[in-house]
Design an enzyme around this catalytic site. Sequence first.
Site, mmCIF file in Angstrom:
data_model
loop_
_atom_site.group_PDB
_atom_site.id
_atom_site.type_symbol
_atom_site.label_atom_id
_atom_site.label_comp_id
_atom_site.label_asym_id
_atom_site.label_seq_id
_atom_site.Cartn_x
_atom_site.Cartn_y
_atom_site.Cartn_z
ATOM 1 C CB CYS A 61 -1.096 0.129 1.488
ATOM 2 S SG CYS A 61 -1.802 -1.090 1.761
ATOM 3 C CG ASP A 62 2.545 5.240 -1.664
ATOM 4 O OD1 ASP A 62 3.509 4.844 -0.803
ATOM 5 O OD2 ASP A 62 2.346 6.126 -1.798
ATOM 6 C CB SER A 63 -1.527 6.015 3.039
ATOM 7 O OG SER A 63 -2.046 5.336 2.944
#
Length: 210
Positions: free
Chosen positions: A77-79
């Site tokens: 994931c990357d936010s």
Amino acid sequence: MSDESRPLRLILASASPARRQTLIDAGLRPEIMVSDVDEDAFTAVDVVGLVSQLSQAKAEKVFADLADADDVLVVACDSLLELRGEAMGKPADAQQAIDRWRQMRGSTGHLHTGHHVIARRAGVVTAAAAVATTEVMFANIDDDEIAAYVATGEPLNVAGAFTVDGLSGAYVTGVCGDPHNVVGISLPLLRRLFAELDVRWHSLWHLDQD
């Protein structure tokens, strides 16, 4: 056809304690493998495109590190917080965190999290990806509150310089969308991506864990 008798190793390609704990609280037991992807090397036309690229790069890097390991499921994931069209990752230092909170207070932003999943079962590799977006409303806090919060060091470790499950929870007046996504991983979206790969969510439960 899925084979639930063959357990999958769930690999979380992230150093985020919040993501790990969110999965544990949901009954999953992820192994942690952190990618060393250079995030500064990536660019995109918009924030959604950027988190999508970064999550894919992280997943593919960790998947490659697993070599020929079979029965594995890698999640990355990357936010990033988007505020007035600007992407906001982790602040570089305390002053940047202060400046960001002065922009964020009394405003509404959008927390985008790219999710990329890669599975290998019986030698067959499949992948699925999507971006989850949650609207976040910030309280109109004053300069003293901002200074006190930044002094704790917490905002230096999280995308957008805030988190709903920590000290800044009182400064978030509301969210519209999946609240887990604000922590950095959307459980409903992840369940859907797993389903696309013919992995049933409940097959990954470890209900006997501490």
